[in-house]
Design an enzyme around this catalytic site. Structure first.
Site, PDB file in Angstrom:
ATOM      1  N   GLU A  78      -1.097  -8.786   4.917  1.00  0.00           N
ATOM      2  CA  GLU A  78      -0.851  -8.797   6.448  1.00  0.00           C
ATOM      3  C   GLU A  78      -2.341  -8.967   7.259  1.00  0.00           C
ATOM      4  OE1 GLU A  78      -0.688  -4.396   5.771  1.00  0.00           O
ATOM      5  OE2 GLU A  78      -0.490  -6.112   4.869  1.00  0.00           O
TER       6      GLU A  78
ATOM      7  N   CYS B  34       0.991  -1.247   0.063  1.00  0.00           N
ATOM      8  CA  CYS B  34       0.034   0.088  -0.068  1.00  0.00           C
ATOM      9  C   CYS B  34       0.897   1.259   0.014  1.00  0.00           C
ATOM     10  CB  CYS B  34      -0.866   0.027   1.304  1.00  0.00           C
ATOM     11  SG  CYS B  34      -2.233   0.823   0.857  1.00  0.00           S
TER      12      CYS B  34
ATOM     13  N   HIS C  48      -3.692  -5.563   1.251  1.00  0.00           N
ATOM     14  CA  HIS C  48      -2.881  -6.005   2.445  1.00  0.00           C
ATOM     15  C   HIS C  48      -2.966  -7.252   2.631  1.00  0.00           C
ATOM     16  CE1 HIS C  48      -2.219  -1.813   3.615  1.00  0.00           C
ATOM     17  NE2 HIS C  48      -3.384  -1.603   3.275  1.00  0.00           N
TER      18      HIS C  48
END
Length: 231
Positions: free
Chosen positions: A205, A86, A203
């Site tokens: 994560e 990002c 994302h």
């Protein structure tokens, strides 16, 4: 695997990234303040998401000139793996570690939702646990995720197999309807020519913990842990 996560003023995804890498590797990364000047000895360097410097001037522009980014560039040139997610992707384009730029979303609105991603290729060390064509669903949260590059650069990325992820539907179909932010050719993630620097807008994560409902981002971190673990 010894890893470092860079922290800028305004970064807000560093803890998610620390947790994701620790889940995959069993080792907690070091959190490195942007004023540091050395990253020697790391196997993986991560530039996480957020709003570095409040996104003033242009997303990633100020962070790209932080002292730590000179060290990131030096380590990348040595072949160390670098992952930007990002705002991290935006910073990597600002520093020239990756081609192109991230512009305002086509709809001129912040986008925060789950989206499907198609893995275009196995890009070691990042996605060697994914098969080409595999579809995952992860979150996006950005205002400037519209990937742009000139046609020559886009053709070069395609010809060299450097497009790693594209926005798609649940069946892997890539179309204008699945292009949530206007990115050229539905591009969601690319690698550099050497293959050791990956930038992506979604994302992964945020999809690494079953307790939070999704684990589809975990294979990327497991791939890194497997590929970069000391022999």
């Amino acid at each position: 695997m010894k890893s470092a996560v860079i922290l800028f003023p305004g970064t807000n995804r560093e803890k998610d990234m620390l947790d994701a890498i620790e889940r995959a590797s069993g080792v907690r990364p070091d959190l490195i303040w942007h004023r540091e000047t050395s990253l020697a000895g790391y196997d993986l360097i991560v530039v996480p998401g957020g709003f570095s410097y409040g996104d003033y001037l242009r997303c990633g522009a100020m962070a790209g000139n932080s002292p730590i980014m000179r060290a990131v560039k030096a380590e990348a040139e040595r072949g160390v793996a670098v992952l930007g997610v990002c705002n991290g992707f935006q910073i990597l384009t600002e520093t020239g570690l990756l081609p192109g730029a991230l512009l305002r979303n086509a709809g001129l609105k912040f986008i925060c939702k789950y989206t499907h991603l198609k893995a275009e290729r196995c890009a070691a060390p990042f996605t060697q646990t994914l098969t080409p064509g595999q579809v995952t669903e992860v979150a996006v949260a950005h205002n400037e995720g519209n990937y742009f590059a000139d046609q020559a650069t886009l053709d070069e990325l395609e010809g060299e197999g450097r497009v790693v992820f594209r926005y798609c539907d649940a069946d892997g179909a890539v179309s204008a309807e699945t292009n949530l932010n206007g990115s050229q050719r539905n591009i969601a993630g690319v690698v550099n020519a050497r293959g050791n620097v990956l930038g992506m807008m979604p994302h992964p994560e945020d999809a690494t913990d079953a307790a939070l409902g999704k684990t589809e981002g975990l294979p990327l971190f497991e791939s890194l842990a497997h590929a970069l673990a000391p022999a």
